[in-house]
Design a protein around this motif. Structure first.
Motif, PDB file in Angstrom:
ATOM      1  N   ARG A 198     -10.237  -2.229  11.142  1.00  0.00           N
ATOM      2  CA  ARG A 198     -10.809  -0.939  10.762  1.00  0.00           C
ATOM      3  C   ARG A 198      -9.733   0.132  10.657  1.00  0.00           C
ATOM      4  NH1 ARG A 198     -14.622  -3.390  14.090  1.00  0.00           N
ATOM      5  NH2 ARG A 198     -16.666  -3.695  13.098  1.00  0.00           N
ATOM      6  N   GLU A 199      -8.763   0.088  11.560  1.00  0.00           N
ATOM      7  CA  GLU A 199      -7.683   1.065  11.517  1.00  0.00           C
ATOM      8  C   GLU A 199      -6.826   0.889  10.260  1.00  0.00           C
ATOM      9  OE1 GLU A 199      -9.313   0.955  15.476  1.00  0.00           O
ATOM     10  OE2 GLU A 199      -8.580  -0.654  14.176  1.00  0.00           O
ATOM     11  N   LEU A 200      -6.598  -0.370   9.876  1.00  0.00           N
ATOM     12  CA  LEU A 200      -5.821  -0.619   8.665  1.00  0.00           C
ATOM     13  C   LEU A 200      -6.593  -0.141   7.434  1.00  0.00           C
ATOM     14  CD1 LEU A 200      -3.145  -1.775   7.759  1.00  0.00           C
ATOM     15  CD2 LEU A 200      -4.228  -3.992   7.494  1.00  0.00           C
ATOM     16  N   HIS A 201      -7.898  -0.338   7.451  1.00  0.00           N
ATOM     17  CA  HIS A 201      -8.745   0.151   6.367  1.00  0.00           C
ATOM     18  C   HIS A 201      -8.649   1.672   6.281  1.00  0.00           C
ATOM     19  CE1 HIS A 201     -12.352   0.701   3.862  1.00  0.00           C
ATOM     20  NE2 HIS A 201     -12.261  -0.579   3.570  1.00  0.00           N
ATOM     21  N   GLN A 202      -8.624   2.324   7.444  1.00  0.00           N
ATOM     22  CA  GLN A 202      -8.534   3.786   7.485  1.00  0.00           C
ATOM     23  C   GLN A 202      -7.198   4.273   6.935  1.00  0.00           C
ATOM     24  OE1 GLN A 202      -9.258   5.417  11.392  1.00  0.00           O
ATOM     25  NE2 GLN A 202      -8.431   7.445  10.863  1.00  0.00           N
ATOM     26  N   LEU A 216      -5.099   7.802  15.733  1.00  0.00           N
ATOM     27  CA  LEU A 216      -5.454   6.528  15.104  1.00  0.00           C
ATOM     28  C   LEU A 216      -5.563   5.472  16.189  1.00  0.00           C
ATOM     29  CD1 LEU A 216      -5.863   4.943  12.388  1.00  0.00           C
ATOM     30  CD2 LEU A 216      -3.445   4.322  12.568  1.00  0.00           C
ATOM     31  N   GLY A 217      -6.722   4.858  16.281  1.00  0.00           N
ATOM     32  CA  GLY A 217      -6.916   3.813  17.280  1.00  0.00           C
ATOM     33  C   GLY A 217      -6.621   4.273  18.691  1.00  0.00           C
ATOM     34  N   ASN A 271       2.337  11.277  15.391  1.00  0.00           N
ATOM     35  CA  ASN A 271       2.987  12.530  15.041  1.00  0.00           C
ATOM     36  C   ASN A 271       3.324  12.587  13.557  1.00  0.00           C
ATOM     37  OD1 ASN A 271       2.961  13.436  17.706  1.00  0.00           O
ATOM     38  ND2 ASN A 271       4.907  12.422  18.158  1.00  0.00           N
ATOM     39  N   SER A 272       3.424  13.791  13.052  1.00  0.00           N
ATOM     40  CA  SER A 272       3.806  13.985  11.663  1.00  0.00           C
ATOM     41  C   SER A 272       5.153  13.311  11.403  1.00  0.00           C
ATOM     42  CB  SER A 272       3.898  15.480  11.357  1.00  0.00           C
ATOM     43  OG  SER A 272       4.322  15.697  10.026  1.00  0.00           O
ATOM     44  N   GLY A 273       5.201  12.507  10.346  1.00  0.00           N
ATOM     45  CA  GLY A 273       6.437  11.817  10.001  1.00  0.00           C
ATOM     46  C   GLY A 273       6.604  10.468  10.636  1.00  0.00           C
ATOM     47  N   ASP A 274       5.676  10.052  11.493  1.00  0.00           N
ATOM     48  CA  ASP A 274       5.752   8.712  12.081  1.00  0.00           C
ATOM     49  C   ASP A 274       5.568   7.646  10.998  1.00  0.00           C
ATOM     50  OD1 ASP A 274       6.025   9.835  14.556  1.00  0.00           O
ATOM     51  OD2 ASP A 274       4.222   8.951  15.432  1.00  0.00           O
ATOM     52  N   LEU A 275       6.271   6.535  11.174  1.00  0.00           N
ATOM     53  CA  LEU A 275       6.138   5.388  10.274  1.00  0.00           C
ATOM     54  C   LEU A 275       5.092   4.437  10.811  1.00  0.00           C
ATOM     55  CD1 LEU A 275       6.986   3.365   8.044  1.00  0.00           C
ATOM     56  CD2 LEU A 275       8.877   2.668   9.538  1.00  0.00           C
ATOM     57  N   LEU A 276       4.161   4.047   9.946  1.00  0.00           N
ATOM     58  CA  LEU A 276       3.151   3.051  10.298  1.00  0.00           C
ATOM     59  C   LEU A 276       3.356   1.812   9.448  1.00  0.00           C
ATOM     60  CD1 LEU A 276       1.465   6.068  10.133  1.00  0.00           C
ATOM     61  CD2 LEU A 276      -0.049   4.646  11.512  1.00  0.00           C
ATOM     62  N   LEU A 277       3.414   0.667  10.101  1.00  0.00           N
ATOM     63  CA  LEU A 277       3.540  -0.622   9.420  1.00  0.00           C
ATOM     64  C   LEU A 277       2.162  -1.258   9.324  1.00  0.00           C
ATOM     65  CD1 LEU A 277       6.659  -1.920  11.382  1.00  0.00           C
ATOM     66  CD2 LEU A 277       6.619  -0.593   9.266  1.00  0.00           C
ATOM     67  N   LEU A 278       1.857  -1.822   8.182  1.00  0.00           N
ATOM     68  CA  LEU A 278       0.539  -2.414   7.955  1.00  0.00           C
ATOM     69  C   LEU A 278       0.557  -3.870   8.385  1.00  0.00           C
ATOM     70  CD1 LEU A 278      -0.147  -0.937   4.388  1.00  0.00           C
ATOM     71  CD2 LEU A 278      -0.431   0.136   6.635  1.00  0.00           C
ATOM     72  N   GLY A 279      -0.125  -4.186   9.466  1.00  0.00           N
ATOM     73  CA  GLY A 279      -0.175  -5.542   9.988  1.00  0.00           C
ATOM     74  C   GLY A 279      -1.282  -6.336   9.309  1.00  0.00           C
ATOM     75  N   ALA A 310      -6.994 -11.214  11.597  1.00  0.00           N
ATOM     76  CA  ALA A 310      -7.419 -11.966  12.779  1.00  0.00           C
ATOM     77  C   ALA A 310      -8.094 -11.077  13.824  1.00  0.00           C
ATOM     78  CB  ALA A 310      -6.211 -12.655  13.405  1.00  0.00           C
ATOM     79  N   ASP A 311      -8.388  -9.833  13.488  1.00  0.00           N
ATOM     80  CA  ASP A 311      -9.008  -8.903  14.437  1.00  0.00           C
ATOM     81  C   ASP A 311     -10.337  -9.476  14.926  1.00  0.00           C
ATOM     82  OD1 ASP A 311     -10.189  -6.812  15.810  1.00  0.00           O
ATOM     83  OD2 ASP A 311      -9.605  -5.297  14.336  1.00  0.00           O
ATOM     84  N   PRO A 312     -10.490  -9.710  16.230  1.00  0.00           N
ATOM     85  CA  PRO A 312     -11.745 -10.288  16.738  1.00  0.00           C
ATOM     86  C   PRO A 312     -12.953  -9.387  16.517  1.00  0.00           C
ATOM     87  CG  PRO A 312     -10.345  -9.557  18.554  1.00  0.00           C
ATOM     88  CD  PRO A 312      -9.515  -9.477  17.313  1.00  0.00           C
ATOM     89  N   GLN A 313     -12.740  -8.100  16.255  1.00  0.00           N
ATOM     90  CA  GLN A 313     -13.865  -7.208  16.001  1.00  0.00           C
ATOM     91  C   GLN A 313     -14.576  -7.537  14.692  1.00  0.00           C
ATOM     92  OE1 GLN A 313     -14.994  -4.843  18.183  1.00  0.00           O
ATOM     93  NE2 GLN A 313     -13.457  -5.726  19.558  1.00  0.00           N
ATOM     94  N   VAL A 314     -13.862  -8.200  13.765  1.00  0.00           N
ATOM     95  CA  VAL A 314     -14.482  -8.557  12.486  1.00  0.00           C
ATOM     96  C   VAL A 314     -14.519 -10.060  12.255  1.00  0.00           C
ATOM     97  CG1 VAL A 314     -13.868  -6.381  11.384  1.00  0.00           C
ATOM     98  CG2 VAL A 314     -12.289  -8.300  11.260  1.00  0.00           C
TER      99      VAL A 314
END
Length: 421
Positions: A57-61, A308-309, A314-322, A328-332
Motif C-alpha cells: 500500500r505504501e508503494l502504491h501511495q 509514510l508508513g 524529510n524533504s529531499g529524502d530518497l525513497l527506493l521502490l521495493g 510479498a507483503d503479507p497484508q495483500v
C-alpha cells in the motif's frame, strides 16, 4: 551517531548490499518488515542513507503521488555528500536527460511519444522476429547436448529483437549485444559499452532522418517533427532509446531465465516441457510475483516533509521502490491467490505515471514468452545439468537473475530458422 536524513541510529539501517539479496531476499524482506515496518531505513554504497518502501500500500501511495514523491533527483538532500566517483551515479545522477528523470507535462508528452512508437510495432512481426532470432541462437548449441541458457540464449535474445524493431540493421545486432552486456557487467568494459550504445543510437537517428522506416526510431522522429519546433531533440530521443533498450534487455533476459528455472525445478510446470502453453504463461506470471527481475528501483524524492508508513520522511529524502518486497507483503498476500488467474496487480512493471509503458510491457512479454516456447519446442527434453541447489544469482538488490542455467538435452539438428517446428 545518527543518520543525517532519518535521524535514526545508523546501526539500525540495513546496508543495501550483500549476498542475502541473492540467496534469500524474501526472508530478508520479512526481517526488515518485522524490524522496521513497511518503510525501512537503508544505506547505499558509501553509507548514503535512503528509505526502502517494503509495503504494497505504501508503494502504491508513493508511485501514485508524483507531486509529493517526485522523480526529480535535483531534490535530493544528500548531493553535498555524494562523491564524483560514487558507483550509483549512473543510476541516480544530476540532470539526467532521459525520460526517467523528466517530470510534469514534458514527461507526459515524452511518455506518449514512446508509447506511440511502441504501439506502432506490428505484434505479428515482433513475434516473427523473436522466433527468428531464437532459432538462430538455438542453432548455435542444439547439436551439443549441453548449454548455459543464460549466457548462450537469454542474455542474447532480447537486445537482438529490440535492435530490429528500433531500426538497426541485423549486422549491428551482435555489437549491441556486446555493448549491453558489457554495461551490465559493470567493470572496466562498462564505459566502452555505454559509448558504443550512445554512438549507435545517434547514428541510427541520423540515418532515419534521411531514410525513415517502419521502426521505433522513425516513429519517435515523426512525433518530434509533429511538434512544430517544440518537440524533443535528437539527444533526448537517443537517451530514451538507450533507456528503453537497457530496461527492455536485462529484465526480459532475467524473466526468461527465472521462468525457465521455475519450470525446470517445479513439478507443477512439468507439462510445459511437453508443449503445455498455458503453463508457460502461468510460470511467467508467477515469476513476476515471486521472483520479479526488477527488485528495487531508485527512486523518488520527497518534495516536502511528510509521513509514510509511520515514518517521518524529510524533504529531499530518497525513497527506493521495493517492488519485490511489496509483491510479498503479507497484508495483500494472505492466501496466495495472487498467483492464480493471471493476476497482474504485481509491481513488476511499476505503477503510476512513471511505470513501464504498457506497450513496452507487451513487447517484453512477447519476446520472453516466444523465447521460452521456441526453446521448449526445439529441445523438448530440456533438463537441468546441475542440482537446483547449485544455481546461483547475481548478488544485487536491484535486479534478480541467474548467473547461469546449465542444461542438457538430446542433441538435435539445426533448423531452417523455424521450418522444423
Amino acid at each position: 551517531m545518527t543518520c543525517p536524513v532519518t535521524g535514526a541510529a545508523t546501526g539500525a539501517a540495513v546496508p543495501l548490499s550483500g549476498p542475502r539479496f541473492a540467496t534469500e531476499p524474501a526472508q530478508l524482506y520479512r526481517e526488515m518488515r518485522r524490524d522496521h515496518g513497511s518503510v525501512a531505513p537503508v544505506l547505499l554504497d558509501g553509507g548514503v542513507p535512503a528509505w526502502l518502501v517494503l509495503g504494497y500500500r505504501e508503494l502504491h501511495q508513493v508511485t501514485g503521488d508524483p507531486m509529493l514523491f517526485s522523480r526529480d533527483s535535483e531534490l535530493w538532500n544528500q548531493w553535498p555528500n555524494i562523491p564524483a566517483d560514487w558507483p550509483l551515479l549512473p543510476m541516480i545522477g544530476h540532470k539526467q536527460p532521459s525520460i526517467l528523470y523528466t517530470v510534469g507535462e514534458r514527461h507526459t508528452r515524452r511518455a506518449a511519444m514512446i508509447a506511440h512508437a511502441l504501439e506502432a510495432v506490428d505484434p505479428f512481426e515482433l513475434k516473427a522476429y523473436a522466433e527468428q532470432f531464437a532459432d538462430e541462437l538455438i542453432d548455435t548449441f542444439c547439436g551439443k547436448g549441453v548449454t548455459d541458457i543464460i549466457a548462450d540464449y537469454a542474455m542474447l535474445l532480447p537486445v537482438r529483437v529490440l535492435a530490429r524493431i528500433y531500426g538497426f540493421a541485423d549486422e549491428q545486432g551482435p555489437g549491441l549485444v556486446t555493448a549491453m552486456n558489457d554495461m551490465i557487467d559493470g567493470r572496466e568494459r562498462a564505459l566502452a559499452g555505454q559509448q558504443h550504445l550512445a554512438s549507435s543510437m545517434f547514428a541510427l537517428l541520423a540515418d532515419k532522418h534521411v531514410r525513415p522506416g517502419q521502426d521505433v526510431a522513425s516513429y519517435m522522429l515523426e512525433t518530434q517533427l509533429a511538434e512544430d519546433g517544440s518537440g524533443f531533440t535528437d539527444e533526448e530521443i537517443a537517451q530514451d532509446l538507450m533507456v528503453m533498450m537497457a530496461a527492455g534487455h536485462q529484465p526480459t533476459a532475467d524473466w526468461i531465465g527465472n521462468s525457465l528455472r521455475l519450470m525446470l525445478t517445479d513439478d507443477r510446470f512439468a507439462a510445459s516441457l511437453f508443449g503445455g502453453r498455458h503453463s508457460v504463461a502461468e510460470a511467467m506470471n508467477e515469476v513476476l510475483w515471486e521472483d520479479t527481475p526488477t527488485q528495487t528501483v531508485a527512486g523518488r524524492w520527497a518534495s516536502r516533509d511528510t509521513q509514510l508508513g509511520g515514518r517521518r520522511i524529510n524533504s529531499g529524502d530518497l525513497l527506493l521502490l521495493g517492488l519485490g518486497a511489496a509483491n510479498a507483503d503479507p497484508q495483500v498476500r494472505t492466501d496466495g491467490s495472487a498467483l492464480t488467474g493471471g493476476n497482474s496487480a504485481h509491481f513488476a512493471f511499476g505503477h503510476g505515471e512513471h511505470r513501464c509503458p504498457f506497450p513496452a510491457q507487451e513487447v517484453a512479454e512477447v519476446i520472453a514468452r516466444t523465447g521460452i516456447e521456441v526453446l521448449l519446442d526445439r529441445l523438448p527434453d530440456l533438463d537441468l545439468a546441475v542440482p537446483a541447489t547449485d544455481l546461483t544469482r547475481r548478488p544485487s538488490p536491484w535486479l534478480r537473475g541467474l548467473t547461469d542455467l546449465p542444461v542438457r538435452f538430446t542433441p538435435t539438428p539445426t533448423s531452417a530458422f523455424g521450418d522444423s517446428r
